[in-house]
Design an enzyme around this catalytic site. Structure first.
Site, PDB file in Angstrom:
ATOM      1  N   ASP A  66       6.151  -1.163  19.892  1.00 44.12           N
ATOM      2  CA  ASP A  66       4.554  -0.563  18.823  1.00 44.12           C
ATOM      3  C   ASP A  66       3.932  -0.310  20.021  1.00 44.12           C
ATOM      4  O   ASP A  66       3.898  -0.596  21.045  1.00 44.12           O
ATOM      5  CB  ASP A  66       3.824  -2.374  17.975  1.00 44.12           C
ATOM      6  N   ARG A  94       6.789 -11.057   0.138  1.00 43.09           N
ATOM      7  CA  ARG A  94       5.491 -11.272  -0.179  1.00 43.09           C
ATOM      8  C   ARG A  94       4.760 -12.152   0.977  1.00 43.09           C
ATOM      9  O   ARG A  94       5.047 -12.814   1.479  1.00 43.09           O
ATOM     10  CB  ARG A  94       5.079 -12.525  -1.494  1.00 43.09           C
ATOM     11  N   LYS A 154      12.202   0.643  -4.565  1.00 43.06           N
ATOM     12  CA  LYS A 154      11.081  -0.364  -3.815  1.00 43.06           C
ATOM     13  C   LYS A 154       9.839  -0.034  -4.671  1.00 43.06           C
ATOM     14  O   LYS A 154       9.114  -0.407  -5.198  1.00 43.06           O
ATOM     15  CB  LYS A 154      10.692   0.281  -2.699  1.00 43.06           C
ATOM     16  N   GLY A 212      -4.545  -7.072  -4.908  1.00 44.55           N
ATOM     17  CA  GLY A 212      -5.277  -5.937  -4.381  1.00 44.55           C
ATOM     18  C   GLY A 212      -3.787  -6.042  -3.123  1.00 44.55           C
ATOM     19  O   GLY A 212      -2.719  -6.435  -3.638  1.00 44.55           O
ATOM     20  N   CYS A 248      -0.174  -3.662  -0.623  1.00 49.47           N
ATOM     21  CA  CYS A 248       1.302  -2.616  -1.051  1.00 49.47           C
ATOM     22  C   CYS A 248       0.953  -2.488  -2.708  1.00 49.47           C
ATOM     23  O   CYS A 248       0.984  -1.600  -2.663  1.00 49.47           O
ATOM     24  CB  CYS A 248       2.279  -4.599  -1.431  1.00 49.47           C
TER      25      CYS A 248
HETATM   26  C1  UGA Z   1       4.330  -7.185  -2.949  1.00 46.91           C
HETATM   27  C2  UGA Z   1       5.220  -8.144  -3.363  1.00 46.91           C
HETATM   28  O1  UGA Z   1       5.364  -9.179  -4.950  1.00 46.91           O
HETATM   29  C3  UGA Z   1       6.329  -8.106  -2.980  1.00 46.91           C
HETATM   30  O2  UGA Z   1       8.063  -8.071  -3.100  1.00 46.91           O
HETATM   31  C4  UGA Z   1       6.769  -6.470  -1.901  1.00 46.91           C
HETATM   32  O3  UGA Z   1       7.339  -6.703  -1.123  1.00 46.91           O
HETATM   33  C5  UGA Z   1       5.500  -6.547  -1.582  1.00 46.91           C
HETATM   34  O4  UGA Z   1       4.199  -6.520  -2.354  1.00 46.91           O
HETATM   35  C6  UGA Z   1       5.536  -5.263  -0.409  1.00 46.91           C
HETATM   36  O5  UGA Z   1       4.992  -4.055  -0.851  1.00 46.91           O
HETATM   37  O6  UGA Z   1       5.125  -5.367   0.274  1.00 46.91           O
HETATM   38  P1  UGA Z   1       1.843  -8.819  -1.528  1.00 46.91           P
HETATM   39  O7  UGA Z   1       1.078  -7.899  -1.527  1.00 46.91           O
HETATM   40  O8  UGA Z   1       2.435  -9.743  -0.269  1.00 46.91           O
HETATM   41  O9  UGA Z   1       3.653  -8.542  -1.967  1.00 46.91           O
HETATM   42  O10 UGA Z   1       1.607 -10.371  -2.490  1.00 46.91           O
HETATM   43  P2  UGA Z   1       1.905 -10.661  -3.715  1.00 46.91           P
HETATM   44  O11 UGA Z   1       2.103 -12.409  -4.355  1.00 46.91           O
HETATM   45  O12 UGA Z   1       2.991  -9.399  -4.670  1.00 46.91           O
HETATM   46  O13 UGA Z   1       0.263 -10.049  -4.805  1.00 46.91           O
HETATM   47  C7  UGA Z   1       0.079  -9.102  -4.879  1.00 46.91           C
HETATM   48  C8  UGA Z   1      -1.489  -9.251  -5.637  1.00 46.91           C
HETATM   49  O14 UGA Z   1      -1.258  -9.778  -7.370  1.00 46.91           O
HETATM   50  C9  UGA Z   1      -2.332 -10.608  -5.561  1.00 46.91           C
HETATM   51  O15 UGA Z   1      -3.832  -9.488  -5.387  1.00 46.91           O
HETATM   52  C10 UGA Z   1      -2.951 -11.334  -6.331  1.00 46.91           C
HETATM   53  O16 UGA Z   1      -3.599 -12.045  -6.118  1.00 46.91           O
HETATM   54  C11 UGA Z   1      -2.086 -10.625  -7.609  1.00 46.91           C
HETATM   55  N1  UGA Z   1      -1.955 -11.393  -8.616  1.00 46.91           N
HETATM   56  C12 UGA Z   1       0.057 -11.589  -8.364  1.00 46.91           C
HETATM   57  C13 UGA Z   1      -2.503 -11.628  -9.123  1.00 46.91           C
HETATM   58  O17 UGA Z   1      -3.780 -11.691  -9.605  1.00 46.91           O
HETATM   59  N2  UGA Z   1      -1.493 -12.217 -10.957  1.00 46.91           N
HETATM   60  C14 UGA Z   1      -0.174 -13.040 -10.552  1.00 46.91           C
HETATM   61  O18 UGA Z   1      -0.224 -13.486 -12.157  1.00 46.91           O
HETATM   62  C15 UGA Z   1      -0.014 -12.412  -9.212  1.00 46.91           C
END
Ligand code: UGA
Length: 434
Positions: A30, A154, A208, A261, A264
């Site tokens: 980095d 995630r 993706k 939020g 991603c």
């Molecule tokens: C997401 C994807 O789930 C991963 O597969 C992907 O690799 C990642 O983006 C990325 O592109 O790097 P992440 O952003 O870490 O992962 O978190 P998530 O668990 O997917 O949640 C994303 C958002 O959706 C959070 O704000 C969460 O609160 C919200 N969410 C999730 C909801 O409001 N309702 C749900 O039922 C699920």
């Protein structure tokens, strides 16, 4: 195998550390000296459950090292993963300047075959552009490949996801690149039994975008349903359960709340819409996904306004600043929007988050932060729940009720049972439930 990973953010550091854990020799690079110095002292620049132990273990085993030099990274390994940031540009397109810089530097220093693997989320056709940039800056006629290997980790459960993925997707253009990637992931494939999908570089890039946007769509869909539930007097959790048992729909990502939020989903949906526009397709479906997500937060503000009547000088306690539990990440977190709106209306804020506090403090150093939930809620006219941390779920609700000036909760994550809360004497509002 020797592997270089450039970029030590959430993606790069987890990926590099997990590669070391499955037996590879990894150099994480980095240009941010502060981060590399921290890592050399075994201090984590980010919070991710289980990461610190794995870093310590693999550094001790001499399988994991850190450097600020892309030159060293290029000389170290045949395979170079690019996991640098791709922040959103002014119009929603991904900013690829860091990816390009790595490509140019690798081209400058490489003296024999290298495989450059895009790990950062990039728009379709970035692989082609990266190839062009490397070719342009190469000093000799040296063979190289560009591949795409999108990550589906995630935050908060990234380590677990890395060792037991649903699938590994690689976009490759040559037999050599395919063999190298297969060899790297072989221990994970053998242990988890997951699918290893080979496709073209552009298809991998699109996979993706399409996956993240689909999940975001699922969330916006259930959030839209939650609004209808509120209007019709139904319960969104009952509806989601009824839907989710249909195997074609599935129960996951059907939790209604204040919207998605993180670094991603918002960025990826923006980038996909932007890419589609550029290619000549108006992706209206995803534009509506964005609109629902934005208005979901605005709706929460309306509920706050309605409940407090006069917001000015009211004490509002907020539980949860991270965009989701088990992370310190506040990028695109609903808390940022809610806090800015409440400050504009001159509310007095008391904040709690077990790990995201220091990141939030960088933007709001003047606010009041409390390490204890009950201290945070003490004297509050209203309590907002913005992240479903387990500590919130485990709270003594009678003590909570008794320390608040008014026992009023607006729960943006549907943490508690509305009936139970009413029986305990709370005025309790949640999302899409009676
Ligand atoms: C997401 C994807 O789930 C991963 O597969 C992907 O690799 C990642 O983006 C990325 O592109 O790097 P992440 O952003 O870490 O992962 O978190 P998530 O668990 O997917 O949640 C994303 C958002 O959706 C959070 O704000 C969460 O609160 C919200 N969410 C999730 C909801 O409001 N309702 C749900 O039922 C699920």
């Amino acid at each position: 195998m020797k592997i270089t990973v450039v970029g030590t953010g959430y993606v790069g550091l987890v990926t590099g550390t997990c590669f070391a854990e499955i037996g590879h020799e990894v150099l994480c690079v980095d240009i941010d000296e502060r981060k590399i110095n921290m890592l050399r002292k075994l201090q984590m620049p980010i919070y991710e459950p289980g990461l610190e132990d794995l870093v310590k273990k693999n550094v001790a085993a001499k399988r994991l090292n850190f450097s600020t030099s892309v030159k060293e990274g290029t000389e170290f390994a045949e395979v170079i993963f690019i996991a640098v940031g791709t922040p959103p540009g002014a119009r929603g397109e991904a900013n690829l300047s860091y990816v390009e810089q790595v490509g140019r530097k690798v081209a400058e220093y490489m003296t024999s075959y290298r495989l450059l693997v895009e790990k950062s989320t990039v728009p379709a056709n970035t692989g082609g552009e990266l190839k062009r940039a490397v070719t342009k800056y190469l000093r000799a006629d040296i063979d190289f490949d560009v591949a795409s290997n999108p990550e589906f980790l995630r935050e908060g459960s990234a380590i677990e996801d890395a060792f037991s993925p649903d699938r590994i997707v690689v976009g490759v253009e040559s037999e050599r690149a395919s063999k190298l990637l297969r060899e790297i992931y072989d221990p994970v494939i053998k242990k988890s039994g997951c699918a290893f999908l080979e496709m073209s570089v552009t298809s991998a890039e699109l996979t993706k975008h399409a996956s993240n946007s689909f999940l975001a769509m699922k969330i916006s869909y259930i959030n839209a349903v939650s609004r209808i539930c509120e209007l019709a007097g139904a319960d969104v959790e009952e509806v989601a359960r009824g839907m989710g048992l249909d195997k074609r729909i599935g129960p996951r990502f059907l939790n209604a709340g204040i919207g998605f939020g993180g670094s991603c989903f918002p960025k990826d949906v923006d980038a996909f819409v932007h890419l589609a526009d550029r290619l000549g397709y108006n992706f209206e479906l995803l534009k509506e996904v964005q609109h629902i997500n934005k208005t979901q937060r605005e709706l929460l503000m309306k509920k706050i306004q309605h409940e407090l009547w006069v917001v000015q000088d009211k004490t509002v306690a907020i539980f949860g600043l991270a965009f989701k539990p088990e992370t310190d990440d506040i990028r695109e977190a609903p808390s940022l929007y809610v806090v800015s709106q409440l400050l504009e209306s001159k509310a007095k804020l008391k904040l709690w988050d077990p790990v995201a506090e220091s990141n939030f403090k960088e933007q709001y150093p003047q606010l009041e932060y409390h390490p204890d939930l009950l201290d945070c809620a003490k004297g509050a006219d209203l309590l907002l729940i913005l992240t479903e941390w387990p500590q919130v779920k485990a709270l003594d609700l009678i003590k909570l009720r008794d320390v608040m000036a008014c026992p009023v909760i607006i729960d943006g994550r549907n943490v508690f049972d509305p009936e139970k809360m009413r029986k305990l004497g709370f005025t309790y509002h949640s999302i899409g439930r009676k």
